[in-house]
Motif scaffolding. Sequence first.
Motif, PDB file in Angstrom:
ATOM      1  N   ALA A   1       1.266  15.016  -3.699  1.00 11.41           N
ATOM      2  CA  ALA A   1       1.032  15.372  -2.301  1.00 11.41           C
ATOM      3  C   ALA A   1      -0.006  16.475  -2.201  1.00 11.41           C
ATOM      4  O   ALA A   1       0.294  17.645  -2.439  1.00 11.41           O
ATOM      5  CB  ALA A   1       2.350  15.806  -1.641  1.00 11.41           C
TER       6      ALA A   1
ATOM      7  N   LYS B   1       2.857  17.153   4.444  1.00 10.11           N
ATOM      8  CA  LYS B   1       1.791  16.408   3.785  1.00 10.11           C
ATOM      9  C   LYS B   1       1.669  15.045   4.463  1.00 10.11           C
ATOM     10  O   LYS B   1       2.625  14.548   5.071  1.00 10.11           O
ATOM     11  CB  LYS B   1       2.107  16.202   2.296  1.00 10.11           C
ATOM     12  CG  LYS B   1       2.266  17.501   1.497  1.00 10.11           C
ATOM     13  CD  LYS B   1       0.936  18.208   1.293  1.00 10.11           C
ATOM     14  CE  LYS B   1       1.094  19.446   0.431  1.00 10.11           C
ATOM     15  NZ  LYS B   1      -0.208  20.114   0.174  1.00 10.11           N
TER      16      LYS B   1
ATOM     17  N   ILE C   1       0.405  10.032   1.918  1.00 10.78           N
ATOM     18  CA  ILE C   1       0.892  10.123   0.544  1.00 10.78           C
ATOM     19  C   ILE C   1       1.293   8.736   0.030  1.00 10.78           C
ATOM     20  O   ILE C   1       2.267   8.140   0.500  1.00 10.78           O
ATOM     21  CB  ILE C   1       2.084  11.098   0.447  1.00 10.78           C
ATOM     22  CG1 ILE C   1       1.717  12.462   1.060  1.00 10.78           C
ATOM     23  CG2 ILE C   1       2.515  11.237  -1.009  1.00 10.78           C
ATOM     24  CD1 ILE C   1       0.462  13.090   0.487  1.00 10.78           C
TER      25      ILE C   1
ATOM     26  N   GLY D   1       4.897   7.257  -0.849  1.00 12.32           N
ATOM     27  CA  GLY D   1       5.697   8.247  -0.128  1.00 12.32           C
ATOM     28  C   GLY D   1       7.097   7.793   0.229  1.00 12.32           C
ATOM     29  O   GLY D   1       8.036   8.590   0.210  1.00 12.32           O
TER      30      GLY D   1
ATOM     31  N   VAL E   1       7.969  14.160  -6.326  1.00 14.38           N
ATOM     32  CA  VAL E   1       6.638  14.380  -5.757  1.00 14.38           C
ATOM     33  C   VAL E   1       6.063  15.662  -6.349  1.00 14.38           C
ATOM     34  O   VAL E   1       6.729  16.709  -6.342  1.00 14.38           O
ATOM     35  CB  VAL E   1       6.699  14.524  -4.220  1.00 14.38           C
ATOM     36  CG1 VAL E   1       5.297  14.713  -3.639  1.00 14.38           C
ATOM     37  CG2 VAL E   1       7.389  13.322  -3.581  1.00 14.38           C
TER      38      VAL E   1
ATOM     39  N   THR F   1       2.641   4.346   2.454  1.00 18.99           N
ATOM     40  CA  THR F   1       1.846   5.561   2.618  1.00 18.99           C
ATOM     41  C   THR F   1       2.497   6.387   3.719  1.00 18.99           C
ATOM     42  O   THR F   1       2.657   5.900   4.837  1.00 18.99           O
ATOM     43  CB  THR F   1       0.388   5.220   2.995  1.00 18.99           C
ATOM     44  OG1 THR F   1      -0.138   4.296   2.044  1.00 18.99           O
ATOM     45  CG2 THR F   1      -0.474   6.464   3.033  1.00 18.99           C
TER      46      THR F   1
END
Length: 380
Positions: free
Chosen positions: A127, A157, A160, A163, A169, A212
Amino acid sequence: MLSTAGRHIISGEHGLFRDQVRKFLAKEALPHLDRWEADGIVDRSFWLACGGAGLLCPSVPEALGGPGLDFSFNAIVAEELAYIGCNAGITLQSDIVCGYIEAFGSEAMQQAWLPSMLSGETITAIAMTEPGTGSDLKAMGTTVRREGDDYVISGAKTYITNGQNADIVIVVAATASEQGRKGLSLILVEATRPGFARGRNLDKIGQHAADTSELFFDEVRVPVSNRLGEEGKGFPCLMAQLPQERLSIAISAQASAQRAFDEALAFTKGRRTFGQPVFDFQNSRFVLAGLASRLQVGWAHLDWAIARHVAGELTAAEASAAKLFHTELLWECCDKALQLHGGAGYMNEYPIARLWRDARVTRIYGGTSEIMLEIIGRSL
């Protein structure tokens, strides 16, 4: 099928590994691509299957439980995934996150996470990008304060990769925000930590199968032992690993560009207009000839870059140039290939439509083309 004829970097061992990867993807990925695209996420079972087939993190040393292969084997996995249009975040785990844990993680961290990363039981993310900060890392807003033996992380964030699926992370955050990039640190955060939350799975133009996400950190407490590298030395760690990240993107871009060309070549030879194949028109042949020439140069350059990286000689500027060249080539190939398809190219039933959509972001993530030019320019 992606042709490897004439590639001097390819040995017999590479060929056997590539055959294994192709057979695996034909069985475990190709039948599911459309469903993953519709769902906006890749099944965790695919990650486990990848682990079982030895496709994850191939460069992890034997001493750390890995196969101990060099990065050229990572490249084979990246090429084959890209050629079939699979946007699972496998290369993020193998080529990017794994490198940080290998290079900067403690022995305890390596033993805790690398085996499950290899097996696919653990999915990872990194991230960096924030809602108000992209390439300008020194403007990082996610902060960390130390309380005894713990770090407390606050911030957000976005964009990512992995994600939604990620179990851990690596967070880039400011342990000393007044020092800018000199105050950044890398801290591993488990998704089970109180205060960690995932936002929505973002609605993107392309690469729909790649989850994402936004990630939020509300006073997330982790032990200081979760830090990678030294406190305040996160920026040098990032700079050390970014060349491999950018080379990985270049590899995927080149393979995707080849697929776009191959789709256009097959379509123009099979499609007839005005009584003849589209390929027989001089314009079609000239466009394809130009792309074939640039792809030939691209493969030669890519193999040169991979060989330099395996030898530990690829510079940051060279990696940036590779990322710039191959992602720009990808966009050129996709756009011209779609044009050669005519109206059919705008239909989602044709692979070129997805390739075209998926290509656009490659000139942005991992550092925009403009940032790549700045890095190259500074090295001159």
